[in-house]
Design an enzyme around this catalytic site. Structure first.
Site, PDB file in Angstrom:
ATOM      1  N   LYS A 125       0.870  -1.191   0.000  1.00 28.24           N
ATOM      2  CA  LYS A 125       0.000   0.000   0.000  1.00 28.24           C
ATOM      3  C   LYS A 125       0.894   1.224   0.000  1.00 28.24           C
ATOM      4  CE  LYS A 125      -4.438   0.752   0.085  1.00 28.24           C
ATOM      5  NZ  LYS A 125      -5.541  -0.156  -0.288  1.00 28.24           N
ATOM      6  N   ASP A 165      -6.859   4.034  -4.732  1.00 28.95           N
ATOM      7  CA  ASP A 165      -7.530   3.903  -3.439  1.00 28.95           C
ATOM      8  C   ASP A 165      -8.168   5.276  -3.217  1.00 28.95           C
ATOM      9  OD1 ASP A 165      -7.722   1.989  -0.937  1.00 28.95           O
ATOM     10  OD2 ASP A 165      -7.293   3.949  -0.086  1.00 28.95           O
TER      11      ASP A 165
END
Ligand code: NDP
Ligand code: 2IT
Length: 446
Positions: A125, A165
Site C-alpha cells: 500500500k 484507493d
C-alpha cells in the site's frame, strides 16, 4: 500469554503511535489462536513476528509546483508489506490524513485480502498526505509526476504493482502511468486501474462495489434469502460506494443513503438510476459535494451532521473510510433490524462495532473479504497485460462473481472447520493467513 498476544504486545511496544496499525493487527491476531494451537509450525517458524513487520518501507519527499508558482512539499510512502505469494499489490491513497500507521494497517490488511482472492498477489500500500480536493487538474498532474519520479525505481510489473484507493482514480493512475513509462522507457502493466485504451481492464472501476454486493448475495444465500427488495444504507459516494449503489439498483434492492465530507443524503423512496448518474457526474467529473446535489431536490433529505447508520435498513454497506461505524452506530443498526453488514471500505467498523455484529449473529463480512473484488480485477488486469489481450466485460464480471463466491466459501468453510460457524471474521483471517504463512515457511527464514 498466548503466542499471538505476545506478538501483539511487541508490536505495540516497538511501534508506538500507530493506532490504526495496532487495531488491524489486533483484529487478525485475536482470531488466529485455533490455527496457531493446531499447527505449532507457525510459532516455530516465527511467522507472526515476520508478518507484523513489513518487508520494506519507502518514504520520500514529494516537491511540486502549485498554480501560483510556489513550491509545495508532501510526504510520499510505499509499504511493501509481504511478497510471500506474489509481487506486492495494493492501492495508492492521496488524502490529508495519510501517515505510516494508516498505510501499514492497509498493507497488512491487503496481504490477507490478496491471499483470499485466489490470485498470486502479495500485499502493499502507498500514498501521500496530498489532498486532491480543490487542486486544479494541472496541479494534480504535477503532483502525480513528482510522486512517480521517486516511486518508479521501486516498482515494476513483477515487483510491485500499485493501483487506486481513496483520492486516486483513473485520472491519477493515468498521470502516474505516463510518468512511469517516460522514466522506465517501458510499457508494462506496472499499475492497474488504467484507462481502457492503455491496458486497463473492463469492470475494474466497478469491481469493488459490485464485488461487495456479490459477497452480500452469497451471505444472504446461506439464509435462503436474496438482496431483491432490501432497503440498504451506503456510506461514501466515491468509487466503491457509487458502484455498490449501481449494483444494488440493478438487482432490485433499494439504496437510500450516500455520504461524503459535506454530510449525507437520505432518499426514502430509494436512490434511482437517474439520481445515481447525476451523483456520479457530480463526484467523479465535477468533483463537487453531495450538499450541492441535495439542494432544492424533492424527496432528498440532506444532513450535515451524523452518519447514515441511523436510518432503518435491512442491509448496510460502509464504503467510505476506516472507523466510520462505531459501537453506537452498530447498536442503532441492530435496534432498527439490520440483518447484514458488508464492508466495502477497509476497516470501517470499530472493534466495538464488530463485537456487536458478531454478538447479534447477523451476517457481517469484514472488508478484507467483501471488498476484495477491486484488487481481484486488478489481478485480472495484470493477467490481461501479460498476455497482451483484453477480455470482455462479461468475461471479467463472470470471473469476479466466481472469485467473490470462492472467497465467501473459503471464509465460511474455514470458520466452520475451527468451530466458529457463520463468523466471517475468523474465517477470512484464518483462510487468508494460512496461505501466506505456509508460503513463508516453504521459502525459509527470510
Ligand atoms: P474515493 O476517494 O473514491 O471515495 C471516498 C469516499 O469517502 C468519498 O465519498 C469521500 O468523501 C468519503 N470520505 C473520505 N474521507 C471522509 C471523511 N473523513 N469523512 C466523511 N467522508 C469521507 O475512495 P474509494 O471509494 O476508492 O475508497 C473508499 C474505501 O474503500 C477506502 O476505505 C478504500 O481503502 C476502500 N477500498 C477501495 C478500493 C478501490 O478499488 N478503490 C478497493 C477496496 C477497498 P469526499 O468525496 O467528500 O472526499
Ligand atoms: O484496498 C484495496 O484493495 C484497493 N485499494 C485496491 C488495490 C488494487 O491493487 O487494486
Amino acid at each position: 500469554m498466548s503466542y499471538a498476544q505476545k506478538v501483539l504486545a511487541d508490536v505495540k511496544a516497538h511501534h508506538p503511535g500507530e493506532p490504526e496499525f495496532h487495531q488491524a493487527v489486533e483484529e487478525v491476531l485475536g482470531t488466529l489462536d485455533p490455527v496457531l494451537k493446531a499447527e505449532p509450525k507457525y510459532e516455530k517458524n516465527c511467522v507472526l513476528e515476520r508478518l507484523v513487520e513489513p518487508e520494506r518501507i519507502i518514504m520520500f519527499r514529494v516537491p511540486w509546483v502549485d498554480d501560483k508558482g510556489g513550491l509545495q512539499i508532501n510526504r510520499g510512502y510505499r509499504v511493501q508489506y509481504n511478497s510471500a505469494i506474489g509481487p506486492y499489490k495494493g492501492g495508492i491513497r492521496f488524502d490529508a490524513s495519510v501517515n505510516l500507521s494508516i498505510l501499514k494497517f492497509l498493507g497488512f490488511e491487503q496481504t490477507f485480502k490478496n491471499s483470499l482472492t485466489t490470485l498470486p498477489m502479495g500485499g502493499g500500500k502507498g500514498g501521500s498526505d496530498f489532498a486532491p480536493r480543490g487542486r486544479s487538474d494541472a496541479e494534480v498532474m504535477r503532483f502525480c509526476q513528482s510522486f512517480m519520479t521517486e516511486l518508479y525505481r521501486h516498482i515494476g510489473p513483477d515487483t510491485d504493482v500499485p493501483a487506486g484507493d481513496m483520492g486516486v482514480g483513473g485520472r491519477e493512475v493515468g498521470y502516474m502511468f505516463g510518468q512511469y513509462k517516460r522514466l522506465a522507457n517501458e510499457f508494462t502493466g506496472v499499475l492497474t486501474g488504467k484507462g481502457l485504451s492503455f491496458g486497463g481492464s473492463l469492470i475494474r472501476p466497478e469491481a469493488t462495489g459490485y464485488g461487495d454486493v456479490y459477497f452480500a448475495q452469497n451471505m444472504l444465500a446461506m439464509k435462503n434469502d436474496t438482496i431483491e427488495g432490501k432497503v440498504c444504507s451506503i456510506s461514501g459516494s466515491g468509487n466503491v460506494a457509487a458502484y455498490a449503489a449501481e449494483k444494488l439498483i440493478q438487482l432490485g434492492a433499494k439504496p437510500v443513503t450516500l455520504s461524503d465530507r459535506s454530510g449525507w443524503i437520505y432518499v426514502k423512496d430509494g436512490i434511482d438510476a437517474g439520481m445515481l448518474a447525476e451523483i456520479m457526474d457530480l463526484k467523479q467529473v465535477k468533483r463537487g459535494e453531495l450538499k450541492e446535489f441535495a439542494a432544492g431536490k424533492k424527496g432528498v433529505e440532506f444532513n450535515a451532521e451524523g452518519r447514515p447508520w441511523q436510518v432503518k435498513v435491512d442491509c448496510a454497506f460502509p464504503c467510505a473510510r476506516q472507523n466510520e461505524l462505531d459501537g453506537k452506530d452498530a447498536q442503532t443498526l441492530l435496534d432498527n433490524g439490520c440483518k447484514l453488514v458488508a464492508e466495502g471500505a477497509n476497516m470501517p467498523s470499530t472493534p466495538e462495532a464488530i463485537e456487536k455484529f458478531l454478538g447479534a449473529k447477523i451476517l457481517y463480512s469484514p472488508g478484507k473479504a467483501s471488498n476484495a473484488g477491486g484488487v481481484s480485477v486488478s489481478g485480472l488486469e495484470m493477467s490481461q497485460n501479460s498476455e497482451r489481450l483484453s477480455w470482455t466485460s462479461e468475461e471479467v464480471d463472470a470471473k469476479l462473481k466466481g472469485i467473490m463466491k470462492s472467497i465467501h466459501d473459503n471464509a465460511w468453510n474455514s470458520a466452520e472447520k475451527y468451530g466458529f460457524k457463520g463468523n466471517y471474521v475468523v474465517g477470512a483471517n484464518i483462510a487468508g493467513f494460512t496461505k501466506v504463512a505456509d508460503a513463508m515457511i516453504a521459502q525459509g527464514w527470510v
